[in-house]
Design an enzyme around this catalytic site. Sequence first.
Site, PDB file in Angstrom:
ATOM      1  N   ASP A  71      75.927  94.767 -17.355  1.00  0.00           N
ATOM      2  CA  ASP A  71      75.284  95.377 -18.747  1.00  0.00           C
ATOM      3  C   ASP A  71      75.912  94.727 -19.705  1.00  0.00           C
ATOM      4  OD1 ASP A  71      77.718  96.966 -17.934  1.00  0.00           O
ATOM      5  OD2 ASP A  71      77.098  98.025 -19.652  1.00  0.00           O
ATOM      6  N   GLU A 135      79.424  99.670 -18.136  1.00  0.00           N
ATOM      7  CA  GLU A 135      80.790  99.390 -18.723  1.00  0.00           C
ATOM      8  C   GLU A 135      80.738  99.303 -20.216  1.00  0.00           C
ATOM      9  OE1 GLU A 135      84.468  97.524 -19.673  1.00  0.00           O
ATOM     10  OE2 GLU A 135      82.529  96.957 -20.318  1.00  0.00           O
TER      11      GLU A 135
END
Length: 380
Positions: A71, A135
């Site tokens: 991400d 994250e």
Amino acid sequence: MPVDPVALTADLVRCPSVTPTEGGALVLLEHLLGDAGFDCTRVDRGGVPNLFARWGRQGANRSFGFNGHTDVVPVGNEDDWSVLPFGAEIKDGYLYGRGSTDMKSGVAAFAAAAIDFVIDTPPDGAVILAITGDEEGDALHGTTALLDWMARNGEAMAVCLVGEPTCPDVMGEAMKIGRRGSVTLWLTMRGVQGHAAYPHRANNPIPAMARLVDRLSSHELDKGTAHFDPSTLAVVTFDTGNTATNVIPASCRATVNVRFNEAHSSQSVVDWIGAEAGKIAEEYDVDLDIKVKVSGESFLTPPGDLSDLVAAAVKAETGVTPVLSTSGGTSDARFVKDHCPVVEFGLVGKTMHQVDERVAVDQIIQLKAIYKRILTDYFS
């Protein structure tokens, strides 16, 4: 045929995986790793995509793990970019795109290294990849979900390397053996609103908050430890929302963030700030409210076999001996450290989260070589 980590990085960058959107990145990796003989499982939780991949025996005594994320943060104003944020354009020796540095190149490098290694020299043990899509967000259902699933299903890493960027300026110059903890406190003091011309009829919370902010900012938390710099406290907001010049506001708010070393815990920090705030609230006769968010505790993986293994591989491939560092913000290593010994090593992170984020192509190739050497040395 060896996996090209540059091409894989480019493919991952083209996946618009802005937190918490999967964007195709984990699907791509699942297919690639599955074709190479890895047992792959999607461990999605709370709407967050995660991927677990293992080559080798479940429960093997020797198991080396990699952790990372696909991400990315939002691109910001796309007009400020000189290239398409998800175009993965290569020019002047750099691959451009959101996530190219943080940290799709790291994921590509360890995935490519792991595939080549198990094909070239199948180890007596297991190679595990734990990759999250959460994250950069709240991190509530990312690496924690993977670790929870592993615990329930008899999966374990003996040691783990997180592939976050760790080098400030030069490839190979630093690795992380720990991280500071982080806690944020939202402080609100409430008095009595009134007319600015008649302050005796009001109870202004601003002087109370100003006194508290000054006291907190002036306090030396510690002088640092053997492996950590001194802890820090930053006041990041101080406001009332008051736009009138003739009104004493009823409330005042401030937010502080503390980055603390192993001399403290989040609870000891919260207790200290709460005690200071309570004394001032009583002195000024204002009401006090405190909200707390703990992003992570401080941790340290003591220098030893794992850090020596990584440092030797970095030195062999770059000619540079990495400094053992605990600087920077939080990472998912703060979750992994409860599962197994963990260190972090990755490339130079100078442009992460910036407009025109980019990574040197030769660094991606170098990083794959480092990761493959680590695996070779670990299982030899």
